[in-house]
Design a protein around this motif. Structure first.
Motif, PDB file in Angstrom:
ATOM      1  N   VAL A 186       0.846  -1.192   0.000  1.00 21.70           N
ATOM      2  CA  VAL A 186       0.000   0.000   0.000  1.00 21.70           C
ATOM      3  C   VAL A 186       0.879   1.239   0.000  1.00 21.70           C
ATOM      4  CG1 VAL A 186      -1.709   1.331   1.312  1.00 21.70           C
ATOM      5  CG2 VAL A 186      -1.900  -1.155   1.197  1.00 21.70           C
ATOM      6  N   LEU A 187       0.474   2.244  -0.764  1.00 24.30           N
ATOM      7  CA  LEU A 187       1.148   3.542  -0.698  1.00 24.30           C
ATOM      8  C   LEU A 187       0.129   4.600  -0.322  1.00 24.30           C
ATOM      9  CD1 LEU A 187       0.536   5.500  -3.444  1.00 24.30           C
ATOM     10  CD2 LEU A 187       1.858   3.666  -4.518  1.00 24.30           C
ATOM     11  N   LEU A 188       0.546   5.508   0.540  1.00 24.79           N
ATOM     12  CA  LEU A 188      -0.307   6.593   1.016  1.00 24.79           C
ATOM     13  C   LEU A 188       0.388   7.900   0.692  1.00 24.79           C
ATOM     14  CD1 LEU A 188      -2.920   7.185   2.677  1.00 24.79           C
ATOM     15  CD2 LEU A 188      -1.469   7.180   4.725  1.00 24.79           C
ATOM     16  N   LEU A 189      -0.302   8.803  -0.015  1.00 18.33           N
ATOM     17  CA  LEU A 189       0.342  10.053  -0.415  1.00 18.33           C
ATOM     18  C   LEU A 189      -0.436  11.262   0.081  1.00 18.33           C
ATOM     19  CD1 LEU A 189      -1.111  11.637  -3.082  1.00 18.33           C
ATOM     20  CD2 LEU A 189      -0.410   9.519  -4.192  1.00 18.33           C
ATOM     21  N   ASP A 190       0.301  12.319   0.308  1.00 24.82           N
ATOM     22  CA  ASP A 190      -0.269  13.560   0.815  1.00 24.82           C
ATOM     23  C   ASP A 190       0.401  14.727   0.094  1.00 24.82           C
ATOM     24  OD1 ASP A 190      -1.904  14.747   3.284  1.00 24.82           O
ATOM     25  OD2 ASP A 190      -0.063  15.908   3.066  1.00 24.82           O
ATOM     26  N   ILE A 191      -0.392  15.741  -0.251  1.00 25.54           N
ATOM     27  CA  ILE A 191       0.153  16.909  -0.952  1.00 25.54           C
ATOM     28  C   ILE A 191       0.911  17.787   0.040  1.00 25.54           C
ATOM     29  CG2 ILE A 191      -0.430  18.916  -2.362  1.00 25.54           C
ATOM     30  CD1 ILE A 191      -3.048  17.442  -3.090  1.00 25.54           C
ATOM     31  N   ASP A 192       2.133  18.138  -0.303  1.00 26.64           N
ATOM     32  CA  ASP A 192       2.958  18.966   0.580  1.00 26.64           C
ATOM     33  C   ASP A 192       2.413  20.389   0.663  1.00 26.64           C
ATOM     34  OD1 ASP A 192       4.665  16.802   0.999  1.00 26.64           O
ATOM     35  OD2 ASP A 192       5.942  17.333  -0.712  1.00 26.64           O
ATOM     36  N   HIS A 193       2.343  20.906   1.894  1.00 29.14           N
ATOM     37  CA  HIS A 193       1.926  22.301   2.143  1.00 29.14           C
ATOM     38  C   HIS A 193       0.561  22.604   1.519  1.00 29.14           C
ATOM     39  CE1 HIS A 193       5.917  23.026   3.724  1.00 29.14           C
ATOM     40  NE2 HIS A 193       6.470  22.686   2.571  1.00 29.14           N
ATOM     41  N   PHE A 194      -0.347  21.644   1.552  1.00 29.74           N
ATOM     42  CA  PHE A 194      -1.626  21.841   0.874  1.00 29.74           C
ATOM     43  C   PHE A 194      -2.472  22.918   1.545  1.00 29.74           C
ATOM     44  CE2 PHE A 194      -6.011  20.393  -0.335  1.00 29.74           C
ATOM     45  CZ  PHE A 194      -5.871  20.635  -1.695  1.00 29.74           C
ATOM     46  N   LYS A 195      -2.389  23.010   2.865  1.00 29.93           N
ATOM     47  CA  LYS A 195      -3.164  24.042   3.568  1.00 29.93           C
ATOM     48  C   LYS A 195      -2.731  25.432   3.124  1.00 29.93           C
ATOM     49  CE  LYS A 195      -4.603  25.622   8.132  1.00 29.93           C
ATOM     50  NZ  LYS A 195      -4.453  27.035   7.792  1.00 29.93           N
ATOM     51  N   THR A 196      -1.419  25.642   3.014  1.00 27.09           N
ATOM     52  CA  THR A 196      -0.915  26.934   2.555  1.00 27.09           C
ATOM     53  C   THR A 196      -1.372  27.223   1.132  1.00 27.09           C
ATOM     54  OG1 THR A 196       1.036  26.685   3.958  1.00 27.09           O
ATOM     55  CG2 THR A 196       1.183  28.291   2.163  1.00 27.09           C
TER      56      THR A 196
END
Length: 325
Positions: A186-196
């Motif tokens: 499984v791979l889990l990804l998240d967008i860097d600095h998405f809140k900003t």
């Protein structure tokens, strides 16, 4: 709800009512995973939970379909009753013609009468066939409607990826296969600095970015893998028959593709700053809970973020980081 800072809206109350009532196992598992991994219950996550597990559309579709099927079966019964009655009448008429033949009636008259009866029978058969064909088309429409409804119930509305319900089902099946010795990663990804990014450009542009991430993820995984939306800006991919090395290779492919993307604001044509993602990768260990597998992915993801972002980190590096600590 107050503990998780969830707004007291009717939809949110419906979600948590079902959660505490224990009436929906998939919903309970989804919320428990979010709580275990300290995920915020933001507006988007709350809406996803409602749309996926509680939304009343499925019940409305089921009721409408039941009504249509009931009417269709009633019509089919009428057609069959008519066919049986017509067949009985036809046999009776032909029997009478045969009896007249034995009585010495003019053969020409008998032939004409028999031809007339057969013509009427053919007309009735054609009419019945047309009626059955129409009902068959209606049945095809109902089948298509059910198929589309099921697809909507398993699809995240924003990204078009599989939602949590579809993800949970896929993971259960993949786990059963993996327990027989097949690898599963499984791979889990998240967008860097998405809140900003959202704060600077607005949620509309943020949604555009999420759709782009989903498109890249869908294109870079294999045909039998499942890309899905895990929650918020986090996406996940389940890779049956893939060991850790294979999963890392695919994750790197995704990371590079995202780094090469150039996003243009649709309303103004403005080229936005490039974005990057961090990815955590883990491989299933036979007999473990799926939540443990995802938890390792999650820890690897946050190690990637802590290590500078725009990188892929595996569970092996978690072990190294723990040893170094």
């Amino acid at each position: 709800m107050a503990e998780q800072r969830i707004a007291p809206t009717p939809a949110n109350f419906a979600v948590w009512f079902h959660y505490f009532a224990g009436s929906h196992d998939d919903l309970r598992n989804a919320i428990d995973l979010l709580i275990d991994h300290n995920r915020p219950f933001d507006v988007r996550t709350n809406q996803d939970l409602f749309d996926t597990y509680v939304a009343p559309q499925a019940g409305a579709v089921a009721f409408e379909t039941s009504e249509r099927l009931h009417a269709l079966m009633g019509a089919a019964k009428e057609f069959l009753a008519t066919a049986i009655a017509d067949n009985h009448s036809q046999m009776q008429a032909i029997s009478e013609v045969a009896d007249q033949g034995k009585a010495g009636v003019d053969p020409k008259a008998l032939v004409a009468q028999l031809m007339s009866e057969l013509a009427r029978a053919a007309t009735r058969a054609t009419r019945l066939e047309a009626g059955f064909a129409e009902k068959t088309r209606e049945l095809d429409v109902i089948r298509d409607s059910l198929s589309k409804s099921e697809e909507r119930a398993r699809t995240d509305t924003l990204t078009g990826l599989a939602n949590r319900r579809a993800l949970d089902e896929f993971l259960r099946k993949a786990q059963a296969t993996a327990d027989w010795g097949e690898p599963l990663s499984v791979l889990l990804l998240d967008i860097d600095h998405f809140k900003t990014f959202n704060d600077n450009f607005g949620h509309g542009v943020g949604d555009q970015v999420l759709r782009l991430m989903a498109k890249v993820l869908r294109e870079k995984v294999r045909a039998h893998d499942l890309p899905a939306r895990y929650g918020g800006e986090e996406l996940i991919a389940v890779l049956p028959d893939a060991d850790l090395a294979t999963c890392v290779e695919i994750a790197e492919r995704i990371r590079r593709a995202i780094a090469d993307c150039r996003i243009t604001r649709r309303s103004t044509g403005e080229v936005l700053p490039s974005i990057s993602i961090s990815i955590g990768v883990a491989q299933y260990r036979s007999g473990e809970a799926i939540s443990d597998l995802i938890e390792r992915c999650d820890r690897a993801l946050y190690l990637a973020k802590g290590g500078g972002r725009n990188r892929v980190v595996t569970e092996i590096e978690l072990d190294r980081a723990g040893a170094a600590g």
